[in-house]
Write an enzyme that holds these catalytic residues in place. Structure first.
Site, mmCIF file in Angstrom:
data_model
loop_
_atom_site.group_PDB
_atom_site.id
_atom_site.type_symbol
_atom_site.label_atom_id
_atom_site.label_comp_id
_atom_site.label_asym_id
_atom_site.label_seq_id
_atom_site.Cartn_x
_atom_site.Cartn_y
_atom_site.Cartn_z
ATOM 1 N N ASP A 299 0.854 -1.186 0.000
ATOM 2 C CA ASP A 299 0.000 0.000 0.000
ATOM 3 C C ASP A 299 0.888 1.233 0.000
ATOM 4 O O ASP A 299 1.995 1.208 0.543
ATOM 5 C CB ASP A 299 -0.909 0.013 1.231
ATOM 6 N N ASP B 198 -7.016 -1.585 -4.522
ATOM 7 C CA ASP B 198 -8.073 -1.240 -3.562
ATOM 8 C C ASP B 198 -9.015 -0.188 -4.150
ATOM 9 O O ASP B 198 -10.236 -0.258 -3.965
ATOM 10 C CB ASP B 198 -7.472 -0.701 -2.263
#
Length: 172
Positions: A133, A152
């Site tokens: 991330d 995401d």
């Protein structure tokens, strides 16, 4: 039940695999953008390194061993296989739905985005044991939304499009 209702609105359900191709291409493009962005960020940043881009956005390399918002991240490692299996099962079911409803553009775009995002994160779990991330939004350095990635984002946008498609279908 929703599948039965949906097939009533399908003006000519997909009869050939060729109508599946645009949706698989969309999922593949999402996977490619996701993986290229993750490779780039891992080459440019050390773990937990952060670069302030705006007053509300940073690029920050972090790893997530869990699911959304680091759900189950502190577990012993079984979650890696669990979320990988869920992602692969979801991708298989989405492929089935895409083939069955290939002519329904908004529905299939939503599913293709969800599938591309899910598989992007599955690739991370298989290659690295965690999801990479790096998109870090915050408010005045006080509140940080959990870091996320392109996969995401695709899943969230796909879910929103899915809801929009359902609302439009229900109105008919």
């Amino acid at each position: 039940m929703a599948t039965k209702k949906r097939s009533n609105f399908s003006a000519g359900s997909a009869t050939s695999g060729s109508s599946l191709i645009p949706w698989l291409c969309l999922a593949t493009i999402i996977i490619l953008f996701d993986q290229v962005s993750k490779i780039t960020i891992t080459k440019l940043f050390a773990y937990a390194e952060s670069l302030s881009v705006t007053s509300f956005f940073n690029l920050t390399l972090v790893y997530n061993k869990g699911a959304a918002f680091s759900f189950l991240a502190a577990e012993s490692g079984w979650q890696r296989y669990f979320f990988t299996a869920i992602g692969l099962i979801a991708a298989a079911y989405i492929t089935y739905l895409l083939k069955r409803h290939a002519t329904q553009k908004l529905f299939c775009a939503a599913l293709a985005m969800i599938m591309g995002g899910a598989l992007g994160n599955v690739i991370d779990r298989l290659l690295y044991g965690h999801v990479i991330d790096f998109l870090d939004f915050h408010y005045q350095e006080i509140y940080h939304f959990p870091a996320f990635n392109i996969a995401d984002s695709a899943i969230c946008i796909g879910a929103a499009l899915f809801i929009l498609d359902e609302l439009r279908r229900v109105k008919k």
